[in-house]
Design an enzyme around this catalytic site. Structure first.
Site, PDB file in Angstrom:
ATOM      1  CG  HIS A 133      -1.951   1.488   1.151  1.00 13.90           C
ATOM      2  ND1 HIS A 133      -2.258   1.716   2.437  1.00 13.90           N
ATOM      3  CD2 HIS A 133      -2.819   1.416   0.807  1.00 13.90           C
ATOM      4  CE1 HIS A 133      -2.328   2.921   2.215  1.00 13.90           C
ATOM      5  NE2 HIS A 133      -2.769   2.881   1.105  1.00 13.90           N
ATOM      6  CG  HIS A 158      -8.673   5.682  -3.402  1.00 18.44           C
ATOM      7  ND1 HIS A 158      -7.355   6.400  -2.016  1.00 18.44           N
ATOM      8  CD2 HIS A 158      -6.530   4.898  -2.442  1.00 18.44           C
ATOM      9  CE1 HIS A 158      -6.752   6.320  -1.771  1.00 18.44           C
ATOM     10  NE2 HIS A 158      -6.276   4.761  -1.408  1.00 18.44           N
ATOM     11  NE  ARG A 230     -15.458  16.211  26.058  1.00 21.55           N
ATOM     12  CZ  ARG A 230     -17.001  15.752  26.749  1.00 21.55           C
ATOM     13  NH1 ARG A 230     -17.751  15.402  26.825  1.00 21.55           N
ATOM     14  NH2 ARG A 230     -17.464  15.985  27.680  1.00 21.55           N
ATOM     15  CB  CYS A 277     -11.107  18.387  24.780  1.00 25.43           C
ATOM     16  SG  CYS A 277     -11.879  17.717  25.960  1.00 25.43           S
ATOM     17  CE1 TYR A 412     -14.220  19.979  29.657  1.00 21.12           C
ATOM     18  CE2 TYR A 412     -16.496  20.707  30.315  1.00 21.12           C
ATOM     19  CZ  TYR A 412     -15.746  19.995  29.448  1.00 21.12           C
ATOM     20  OH  TYR A 412     -16.044  19.242  28.554  1.00 21.12           O
TER      21      TYR A 412
END
Length: 558
Positions: A133, A158, A230, A277, A412
């Site tokens: 490949h 492809h 997220r 995040c 957070y």
């Protein structure tokens, strides 16, 4: 198959040569090295018997050349030439192909069980093609046991006749016509959008996933399908024609804006910004002491070019002045069964700053904002933790206090490693806004094998608050000695370096080396550096992990 990765570029390469130019160069080199004999797979032989043709090998090599080193191209050409010299047996029609279910195909997901993939209604055993490949074995293994279409959608080269001919040579069966089961009725996530199968899923409901590490640094702008996902709640279904953004004006009235209003009445701006995040790299903290939260690897970070109206312009339309103070609060359309919506806030100063570049975005990488990323409208707050970049934006208010949302008040936030769930006081810690300096190694992957000789190490680096990354140091011996990596990426204004830097180090591994302990650390323009270990920064929420990133690899002679 689907790993001709360099064809998927948004911009010319940093050395000024675009993909097409590299293709012409590699094509010329290939012609010099090998005669233009061409081979194609026999239609009825599942182990790759070759037939001589005149141009297909040349076209495949040119396509491959867009994303490969010349050594890989020439090695592949050697295989083609040797196979051409063998006398192929005459192809004869075989018996009807057996029928398989998708579940049966999914069992063939490793070399030990042989690697099967599907395309359309056909099943292929591509195990013998892995080493051939052009994009490398690791890329094709991402589709093992599943469908090729999602990957070929990313790498459109492809979808050409000669590539399909090669694939057809590996056909071993056909798919059962039975449809896969649909999501169960009443499932709040039943209408979530389809996702790319290459994503590494942390949770399905809600959906949280990151791209494989080997794909993270392949493009400066992350393809939308591979941008980390997220979600805190089910993805809402929004009718763009009925959508209205409600903005609380300075006089207390509500300004209602349609999507068309935002596009027509406010200048469009574009900003290249990295989102990360707060829990990126939490898996390393969990390995030290489990936080029982999402085990993000290094992929909860991505970069896109965002397009939309400036939040500042909308706030001015609503009557606010640059001298005003307080916080700008956002609410999304995503909600739980009780009706609680996702919310967050940012300082008013950031929202109103002409240099803050805060957007109400309706485009991502030149396309309509995808459903998973906030369609039809989201906030983009460059340089700030991803949690404040509220998706599916429904409402904007301005006031003296931060958002009272759970995600602003009870999540957070950063704490000392000495704080436990018994002693934590969320009111004592500020909500995360700007993020610390960060970097990670994307290739080679952990516990993989490399060969002695030339080695290329790749990764990303980013710092919050618009701080430029000025250097990335890389060690192959656990931090005893260091090398300076080459940085690539767009030029950005001082104090507004919202996008990441990709980095690369090409070095040599001496013969006889048995293992490498690769480490990276970044430095920003304020000379902030990453801490060397996770332990001092571990915390109960598992956020803000920016310790040196470490990858152990094995070294083989061949």
């Amino acid at each position: 198959m689907f790993g001709l990765k360099k064809m998927l570029l948004f911009r010319p390469s940093t050395n000024g040569l675009c993909t097409l130019q590299r293709t012409y160069w590699l094509r010329a080199m290939t012609r010099k090295t090998h005669p233009p004999a061409c081979l194609a797979w026999s239609s009825f032989h599942s182990r790759g018997t070759w037939k001589s043709t005149s141009s297909r090998r040349h076209r495949l090599m040119v396509a491959a050349g867009a994303g490969l080193g010349i050594g890989t191209i020439l090695a592949y050409g050697d295989h083609c030439r040797r196979a051409a010299e063998e006398e192929p047996p005459a192809a004869t029609p075989g018996p009807p192909f057996p029928v398989f279910t998708r579940q049966e195909v999914s069992r063939h997901h490793s070399e030990a069980n042989r690697v099967w993939v599907t395309y359309g209604s056909d099943v292929f055993d591509v195990t013998d093609f892995l080493e051939l490949h052009p994009g490398g074995k690791s890329k094709i293994l991402l589709a093992a046991g599943g469908a090729l279409e999602p990957f070929w959608a990313l790498y459109a080269m492809h979808n050409q006749e000669h590539v399909l001919e090669i694939l057809h040579g590996y056909k071993v069966g056909e798919l059962s016509p039975d449809e896969p089961p649909q999501p169960s009725p009443g499932d709040p996530y039943a209408e979530d959008p389809p996702r790319h199968p290459a994503l590494k899923v942390n949770t399905l409901k809600p959906f949280n996933a990151e791209p494989p590490s080997e794909l993270i640094a392949e493009n400066y702008l992350t393809p939308n399908q591979l941008f980390f996902k997220r979600n805190h709640l089910p993805v809402p279904i929004v009718d763009p024609t009925a959508y209205r953004l409600r903005v609380q004006s300075r006089n207390g009235r509500t300004l209602s804006l349609s999507l068309q209003d935002l596009k027509r009445d406010f200048p469009k701006h574009e900003v290249v910004a990295t989102l990360q995040c707060a829990g990126n790299r939490r898996a390393e903290m969990n390995a030290l002491q489990n936080t029982n939260r999402l085990g993000w690897g290094i992929g909860a970070i991505s970069t896109a070019c965002w397009g939309g109206a400036r939040l500042r312009d909308v706030l001015v339309r609503a009557g606010y002045r640059p001298s005003d103070e307080g916080h700008v609060c956002f609410e999304g359309l995503d909600k739980d069964p009780s009706g609680t919506v996702y919310g967050a806030s940012i300082p008013f100063k950031k929202a109103m700053s002409p240099e803050g570049d805060v957007l109400l975005a309706y485009e991502m990488n030149g396309e309509e904002l995808p459903q998973d990323h906030g369609f039809p409208l989201r906030v983009i707050v460059p340089g700030v933790v991803g949690a404040r970049n509220v998706k599916w934006l429904a409402k904007i208010t301005v006031g003296p206090e931060e958002s009272q949302s759970h995600w602003q008040q009870k999540d957070y936030k950063g704490f000392s490693s000495s704080v436990t769930w018994e002693t934590v006081d969320f009111s004592k810690a500020p909500a995360i806004q700007e993020m610390p300096i960060q970097s990670a190694i994307t290739e080679p992957g952990p516990d993989t094998s490399v060969t002695a000789g030339e080695l290329t190490v790749k990764g990303y680096a980013w710092s919050g608050g618009g701080q430029h990354v000025i250097r990335v140091d890389v060690s192959l011996d656990g931090g005893k000695t260091w090398h300076v990596a080459k940085l690539t990426g767009e030029e950005q204004l001082p104090g507004r370096a919202w996008g990441w830097k990709l980095w690369q180090l090409t070095t040599s591994v001496p013969a006889g080396t048995k293992e490498l302990n690769i480490v990276c650390k970044a430095v920003d323009v304020s000379y902030n550096e990453q801490p060397d270990t996770v332990r001092p920064i571990w915390n109960i929420l598992g956020v803000l992990n920016n310790a040196w990133h470490r990858v152990h690899v094995h070294v083989s002679e061949e």
